[in-house]
Design an enzyme around this catalytic site. Structure first.
Site, PDB file in Angstrom:
ATOM      1  N   GLU A 199      -0.619   7.431   3.507  1.00 33.38           N
ATOM      2  CA  GLU A 199      -1.789   6.755   4.845  1.00 33.38           C
ATOM      3  C   GLU A 199      -2.492   7.819   5.269  1.00 33.38           C
ATOM      4  OE1 GLU A 199      -2.348   4.256   6.181  1.00 33.38           O
ATOM      5  OE2 GLU A 199      -1.398   2.662   4.404  1.00 33.38           O
ATOM      6  N   CYS A 202       3.080  -6.236   0.065  1.00 31.61           N
ATOM      7  CA  CYS A 202       3.928  -5.704   0.104  1.00 31.61           C
ATOM      8  C   CYS A 202       5.213  -5.577   0.424  1.00 31.61           C
ATOM      9  CB  CYS A 202       3.074  -5.644   1.891  1.00 31.61           C
ATOM     10  SG  CYS A 202       4.781  -4.607   3.315  1.00 31.61           S
ATOM     11  N   ASP A 229      -1.328  -6.204   3.338  1.00 27.40           N
ATOM     12  CA  ASP A 229      -0.299  -4.882   3.379  1.00 27.40           C
ATOM     13  C   ASP A 229      -0.483  -4.498   4.199  1.00 27.40           C
ATOM     14  OD1 ASP A 229       1.483  -2.954   1.721  1.00 27.40           O
ATOM     15  OD2 ASP A 229       0.011  -1.859   1.749  1.00 27.40           O
ATOM     16  N   SER A 230       0.327  -3.440   4.645  1.00 26.60           N
ATOM     17  CA  SER A 230       0.810  -2.875   5.872  1.00 26.60           C
ATOM     18  C   SER A 230      -0.842  -1.795   5.964  1.00 26.60           C
ATOM     19  CB  SER A 230       1.570  -2.075   6.397  1.00 26.60           C
ATOM     20  OG  SER A 230       2.135  -1.114   5.170  1.00 26.60           O
ATOM     21  N   CYS A 249       7.534   0.035  -3.951  1.00 26.27           N
ATOM     22  CA  CYS A 249       6.593  -0.453  -2.547  1.00 26.27           C
ATOM     23  C   CYS A 249       4.966  -0.165  -3.013  1.00 26.27           C
ATOM     24  CB  CYS A 249       6.792   1.179  -1.384  1.00 26.27           C
ATOM     25  SG  CYS A 249       5.408   1.328  -0.528  1.00 26.27           S
ATOM     26  N   HIS A 271       2.536   1.342  -1.977  1.00 25.69           N
ATOM     27  CA  HIS A 271       1.452   2.643  -1.962  1.00 25.69           C
ATOM     28  C   HIS A 271       2.122   3.641  -2.993  1.00 25.69           C
ATOM     29  CE1 HIS A 271       1.050   0.989   2.245  1.00 25.69           C
ATOM     30  NE2 HIS A 271       0.020   2.239   2.862  1.00 25.69           N
TER      31      HIS A 271
HETATM   32  N1  DGL Z   1       3.283  -0.935   1.369  1.00 26.45           N
HETATM   33  C1  DGL Z   1       4.341  -1.505   1.766  1.00 26.45           C
HETATM   34  C2  DGL Z   1       5.435  -2.073   0.484  1.00 26.45           C
HETATM   35  O1  DGL Z   1       5.152  -2.408  -0.285  1.00 26.45           O
HETATM   36  C3  DGL Z   1       4.619  -1.179   2.777  1.00 26.45           C
HETATM   37  C4  DGL Z   1       4.687  -0.058   3.345  1.00 26.45           C
HETATM   38  C5  DGL Z   1       5.125   0.279   4.931  1.00 26.45           C
HETATM   39  O2  DGL Z   1       4.218   0.132   6.044  1.00 26.45           O
HETATM   40  O3  DGL Z   1       6.465   0.732   5.056  1.00 26.45           O
HETATM   41  O4  DGL Z   1       6.629  -2.028   0.976  1.00 26.45           O
END
Ligand code: DGL
Length: 274
Positions: free
Chosen positions: A158, A73, A10-11, A192, A194
């Site tokens: 984050e 992600c 993931d990012s 997402c 996150h």
């Molecule tokens: N967690 C990621 C997603 O599911 C990306 C979040 C990001 O880095 O913008 O899209």
């Protein structure tokens, strides 16, 4: 090919919401998690940049012995998965696998929505890619899909502000915007990884009758089913119940944020991607 752990990418921290659900359903497998915290967020970046960063991460996890990588992600799944599967994998090693998380989430949607009106909350990149409406239309053409990009939500997570008061404003604003687009929505997908970290606030500002879907459970189910259907890949995934964590940012900060996802003490190592 030598057997190894399943790579999860993931990012940043978001993929931990997927990893924890996968581990609950597949506790016997070994996992190697990589968070590109130094370059998060991906959601506002171009197709080319997301593809380049994601392919660096995938190659790194392959080099570290993973026979398979899950892009935990949505942004990377939307913008990089197809090119990696169709262009890169045949050159790197056609026996290795890279899987995304959008299709597995969509597969279960037919059983969840009753009104057949669904809302997607996701990064700008995922919303712009139209990946959710396209995948949903393939499987359930009768479902109407509305999307809302929430560019502030990943930075809030984050930066450790998920429980702060400032987060309430942005959470409420995007939920209100989404519901203003279609008042028949009975299911919202957190598109997402996150966003489950903001779940309490999201639930607080979402009317009670609307289901809020977190992907982890469905990705876990889908991966379990994949292993059953692909014994040749299953034998390449080692089973010792271990989980190692890598970040491109500070190990200490990562540990602090990631520890909520683990009962055990965690080992985190830093890594540079190129
Ligand atoms: N967690 C990621 C997603 O599911 C990306 C979040 C990001 O880095 O913008 O899209």
């Amino acid at each position: 090919m030598k057997p190894g752990p399943i790579g999860i990418f993931d990012s940043g921290y978001g993929g931990l919401t997927i990893l924890s659900q996968i581990r609950e359903q597949m506790p016997e497998y070994d996992f190697l998690y990589l968070g590109d915290n130094a370059r998060t967020p991906y959601g506002t970046r171009s197709f080319e940049v997301v593809y380049e960063f994601t392919s660096q991460a995938v190659k790194t996890l392959f080099d570290m012995g993973c026979p398979m990588v899950i892009l935990a992600c949505n942004t990377a799944s939307a913008k990089a998965l197809r090119t990696i599967q169709q262009v890169d994998l045949p050159k790197i090693d056609p026996c290795k696998r890279v899987l995304g998380i959008i299709r597995p989430t969509v597969e279960y949607l037919g059983d969840i929505t009753t009104s057949r009106h669904v809302g997607i909350l996701a990064t700008s990149g995922t919303i712009k890619s139209q990946s959710y409406p396209l995948e949903i239309r393939k499987l359930f053409p009768d479902i109407t899909v509305s999307g809302e990009a929430c560019p502030m939500w990943v930075p809030l997570v984050e930066n450790g502000e998920a429980n702060g008061e400032g987060a309430d404003y942005f959470v409420r604003r995007h939920i209100d915007n989404l519901l203003a687009k279609d008042d028949k929505i009975d299911t919202i997908i957190l598109g997402c990884t996150h966003y489950p970290i903001l779940y309490d606030k999201i639930r607080r500002y979402t009317p009670e009758h609307i289901k809020v879907v977190m992907q982890g459970e469905y990705v876990g189910r889908s991966l379990t089913d994949y292993m059953r259907r692909h014994p040749e890949m299953d034998t390449l995934c080692t089973k010792g119940g271990t989980c190692s964590l890598l970040t491109t940012e500070s190990v200490d900060i990562f540990k602090q944020h990631a520890s909520i996802f683990f009962d055990e003490d965690i080992q985190v190592h830093s890594i540079a991607l190129k």
